[in-house]
Design an enzyme around this catalytic site. Structure first.
Site, PDB file in Angstrom:
ATOM      1  N   ASP A 295       0.829  -1.273  -0.027  1.00  0.00           N
ATOM      2  CA  ASP A 295       0.036  -0.030  -0.046  1.00  0.00           C
ATOM      3  C   ASP A 295       0.837   1.183   0.180  1.00  0.00           C
ATOM      4  O   ASP A 295       2.296   1.231   0.150  1.00  0.00           O
ATOM      5  CB  ASP A 295      -1.017  -0.133   1.114  1.00  0.00           C
TER       6      ASP A 295
HETATM    7  C1  BGC Z   1      -4.937   3.444   0.107  1.00  0.00           C
HETATM    8  C2  BGC Z   1      -5.257   2.519  -1.109  1.00  0.00           C
HETATM    9  C3  BGC Z   1      -4.995   3.109  -2.276  1.00  0.00           C
HETATM   10  C4  BGC Z   1      -3.551   3.808  -2.448  1.00  0.00           C
HETATM   11  C5  BGC Z   1      -3.280   4.863  -3.542  1.00  0.00           C
HETATM   12  C6  BGC Z   1      -3.683   4.414  -0.097  1.00  0.00           C
HETATM   13  O1  BGC Z   1      -3.869   5.153   1.060  1.00  0.00           O
HETATM   14  O2  BGC Z   1      -5.075   2.689   1.356  1.00  0.00           O
HETATM   15  O3  BGC Z   1      -6.393   1.756  -1.145  1.00  0.00           O
HETATM   16  O4  BGC Z   1      -4.931   2.203  -3.419  1.00  0.00           O
HETATM   17  O5  BGC Z   1      -3.552   5.025  -1.171  1.00  0.00           O
HETATM   18  O6  BGC Z   1      -4.107   5.778  -3.667  1.00  0.00           O
END
Ligand code: BGC
Length: 841
Positions: free
Chosen positions: A278
């Site tokens: 993530d």
């Molecule tokens: C989120 C993800 C997301 C990623 C990219 C993160 O903060 O938890 O779900 O895909 O950001 O935007």
């Protein structure tokens, strides 16, 4: 508690008698699931100068890549031609390896351009229709490709474990079975269009509170029977990528968790795609790559220079880098991205996207309550309507954070209702509660100043200092709307809107965080004393300049808005009151109540006109102390850009409400699976225990005999249903032992065509010495019947639905012996029951 960690080496499965062999296979039993994995064959041609032939070609590419080039494939970078997506990988042009663009896409593709803003996944899930999840996935897949993306960061397979979690609208359900079915079909839909799906957040990211650091402790049986089911289904459906979560799992960061990434995901489930972190969830270099993390996002803090140095210094074998690169290239190849002439990107089909958005919003809508025929609106009730609430006028489209999509367009519910009601009808509108405030009258301020249209040029500061007088004590809400840097606003020397950073900057405790024109909104409510107050506003201009307006709401404004709503409600035959709660990634909800003055508004309006329907645009379970006063309650969650039309379809009965709750709505805040135990939620000392075990969601309410406000599976229809003739026999679809065929008749006993979701639950096995749910969802069937029509429904219950995870054997074990089978309309309305002996396979 730590079995998942301590016994990990034995997790590769054992094929003993009585053991359901292999952890692979979602085992979806809903009859609507289309067969087959469904990855469109994108037979890739070889990159221009690489050797031909699948695996050999990847090996040949690997041999030609330098270490710098290899590590550049293992971490994100800045996109020089960004389309506004979340992630980017530059590729290696000299070897024909193209750049990779990764966009969010829980509810539509999130880039700078407009896209179809689909209903939130929780609304999709409420339709209990895997085929619809596939259609939804196809819209995301096609739009992602059309909008220049290669990978979508979706679906989110985490379960709804607590109603407080800020991202529940992005999740599907509290039930593992339903989640697994829908996640699997969404992955298939996305990938059929040639976009790589990323199932996230692996695993146990079930809350936003402390998400970066919290250590989630869950036992092996709990993991397998709850949260992991959706991920396993995504892998079985062929998902190309997995995203590791922010949190720790049983003591170890999810993105460097070998038992999860290496042993379970790859070893037991046979996942052959790649694992990315993530965003900023990677915490190390050596441990992470050793545990099976292939790609760090969005930058190269750990997998950039530190990884190259680790390889050169011998702490990471180059073979580990090669393996990660191999996984990424193999997946890209599988989707045709390494072809010399990659498939042309399709154009967007916005009209088709909008059609699916409307269909899903209508299909998932859950009618929670309907007294005295309040709905559907017809006859006189449809000719005189009051629409009340700010989100009746400004549509509530979607949730915040990475699920936010720029919609192609979104009509307002008020216009959709006016249009549907037609010319001979009266539709009046009242705001009810002001969310954005009124301009501060210039004459109130000394010296007089216009604080409503300020435009400050880059680098040019602006300042106002003055006073205003109040004749009596009052409760004021001061609001600042702004673009760019937020201006400073000091009242009697105190800064009203202290600067916070990060994704939750605009979170306003459930109130809408942005104005209809997109300006960010911050609010502060204060008890002001009579007398003179000093106000100072400072704007620095910043690099890009800024616009802002300062607004206010007084006690008198609040009272007048409420009185106007009551008057409008009284003047109409029916009332449709739009209530909302704005949730976002990065923050949990602090209350399950509707935010702001909405409870008071509903009470007052429903007292004035009992034919009041409350339409809820909320993220998850809500408490409803006002419920008994209302005529009807329609749960629309976050309905996407076509929510207004879908809502009108339902209100006027053009569509029967066929959605059912995929999460239990608690009667009060203490009576939830995590309520009352801070170790369960939000965690104590950075540690959170899933001590409810396998009893997630409705299973907990059943095990604890707690009466919810609305049970899992609940939802009313405009017609009435009767269930009869339950027959259960061993042997499912293909007559295998260890499975069941459940048959019963569903009859539409009303006078309208309607949609029903027939549900099948199974009781525990007397022969297993393991903790088991009182009733587990084993299958379901959505069906639409004409008035008076009856249909014999067959639900095949597969072995997985009859099995428990045995932590001693690290395997699924069939729950044999005499078991109860239930069929009916919700987890708490099961008129049919029967017993059957489940024989071992
Ligand atoms: C989120 C993800 C997301 C990623 C990219 C993160 O903060 O938890 O779900 O895909 O950001 O935007």
């Amino acid at each position: 508690m730590n079995e998942a960690v301590s016994r990990r080496s034995a997790m590769r499965l054992i094929g003993a008698a009585g053991v359901v062999g292999g952890a692979l296979g979602a085992g979806a039993c809903a009859p609507t699931v289309p067969p087959g994995a469904g990855l469109r064959s994108t037979a890739p041609a070889a990159p221009a100068d690489a050797e031909p032939g699948g695996a050999n070609r990847i090996d040949a590419l690997l041999e030609r890549l330098t270490l710098d080039e290899k590590t550049a494939l293992l971490h994100g970078a800045r996109d020089p031609a960004s389309l506004g997506q979340a992630g980017y990988l530059p590729g290696v042009p000299r070897l024909g390896i193209p750049a990779l663009r990764l966009a969010d896409g829980s509810a539509g593709v999130r880039v700078t351009e407009t896209a179809t803003a689909l209903p939130a996944p929780v609304l999709l899930a409420s339709a209990f229709d895997p085929a619809l999840a596939r259609e939804y996935g196809r819209v995301v897949g096609r739009e992602g490709r059309a909008l220049g993306q290669d990978v979508v960061l979706s679906p989110m397979a985490n379960l709804i474990r607590t109603p407080y979690a800020g991202r529940n609208f992005e999740a599907f359900a509290e039930d593992p079975r339903l989640t697994a079915d829908l996640v699997g079909e969404m992955v298939r839909g996305i990938q059929e269009e040639g976009l790589i799906a990323t199932v996230k957040h692996f695993a146990l990211n079930n809350q936003e509170h402390g998400r970066d650091t919290v250590d989630v402790i869950a036992a092996e049986q709990t993991l397998h029977e709850t949260e992991l089911r959706g991920f396993e289904a995504a892998v079985a459906a062929g998902a190309g990528a997995v995203m590791g979560a922010y949190n720790r799992v049983n003591g170890v960061h999810a993105c460097e968790n070998k038992p999860l990434l290496d042993e379970l995901l790859r070893g037991s489930w046979g996942f052959d795609g790649w694992v990315m972190s993530d965003w900023d969830a990677a915490h190390s270099t050596v441990a992470a790559i050793g545990a099976g993390l292939d790609m760090e996002m969005p930058g190269g803090t750990h997998f950039g220079r530190p990884l190259r140095e680790a390889v050169r210094g011998g702490t990471v074998p180059e073979a580990a880098v090669d393996l990660a690169v191999h996984r990424i290239l193999t997946t890209m190849d599988r989707f045709g991205l390494l072809a010399a002439r990659p498939a042309a990107r399709p154009p967007r089909n916005a009209a088709a996207g909008a059609r699916v958005a409307r269909k899903v919003a209508a299909a998932g809508a859950v009618l929670l309550r309907n007294e005295h025929g309040t709905l559907p609106l017809s006859g006189a009730a449809a000719r005189s309507i009051a629409v009340i609430g700010p989100t009746g006028q400004v549509p509530f489209v979607g949730g915040g954070g990475s699920a936010h999509v720029v919609p192609d367009g979104a009509p307002a519910p008020l216009s959709a209702i006016r249009q549907r009601a037609g010319n001979g009808s009266t539709v009046r509108y009242a705001l009810g509660e002001d969310l954005y405030g009124r301009p501060l009258p210039a004459t109130l301020l000394t010296p007089a100043a216009d604080l409503d249209h300020r435009v400050v040029a880059p680098g040019r500061g602006w300042r106002h200092e003055g006073e205003f007088r109040l004749a009596a004590d009052d409760e004021w809400t001061l609001l600042v709307h702004y673009t760019g840097q937020r201006p400073g606003v000091r009242l009697d020397g105190e800064e009203l809107f202290p600067v916070r950073q990060g994704i939750t900057e605009h979170y306003a405790g459930g109130l809408l965080g942005s104005a209809p024109d997109g300006m960010a909104v911050r609010r502060r409510t204060l008890a002001l004393k009579a007398g003179t107050h000093r106000l100072a506003v400072t704007a620095a201009g910043g690099d890009k300049g800024q616009r802002f307006r300062l607004r206010h709401i007084t006690g008198a404004i609040r009272a007048a808005d409420l009185a106007e709503a009551v008057k409008t409600a009284k003047s109409a035959r029916s009332v449709v009151l739009f209530a909302y709660e704005d949730a976002t990634e990065g923050r949990d909800r602090t209350s399950l109540a509707l935010p702001g003055g909405q409870e008071r508004l509903i009470e007052a309006v429903a007292a004035a006109n009992p034919r009041t329907t409350v339409v809820l645009n909320t993220s998850s379970g809500t408490t409803m102390p006002w419920l008994s006063r209302t005529g009807a309650v329609l749960q629309m969650y976050y309905p996407g850009q076509e929510g207004a039309g879908a809502t009108a379809d339902l209100l006027f009965g053009d569509v029967d409400p066929g959605g059912r709750l995929t999460q239990t709505f608690p009667a009060d805040e203490r009576a939830t699976p995590v309520g009352g135990d801070p170790r369960r939620y939000p965690g104590v000392g950075g540690r959170q225990e899933y001590s409810e075990g396998i009893h997630v969601g409705h299973r907990w309410y059943d095990a604890q005999h707690v009466t919810p406000l609305f049970p899992f599976g609940h939802g009313l229809s405009y017609t009435t249903w009767h269930y009869e003739g339950l027959a259960v026999r061993p042997g499912g679809a293909r007559g295998q032992r260890g499975s069941l065929r459940v048959e019963f008749t569903v009859r539409n006993t009303g006078r309208r065509k309607g949609t029903e979701v027939a549900q099948v639950y199974v009781g525990p096995s007397p022969e297993l010495q393991l903790d088991q749910p009182v009733r587990a969802l084993a299958g379901y069937r959505r069906l639409t019947l004409a008035p008076g029509q009856a249909q014999r429904v067959t639900v095949d219950v597969d072995a997985r639905a009859l099995s428990s995870w045995d932590p001693e054997r690290h395997a699924w074990v069939l729950g044999t012996g005499r078991r109860e089978v239930f069929a009916g309309r919700s987890s708490r309305d099961l008129p049919l029951r029967s017993k059957v002996v489940v024989a071992s396979r």
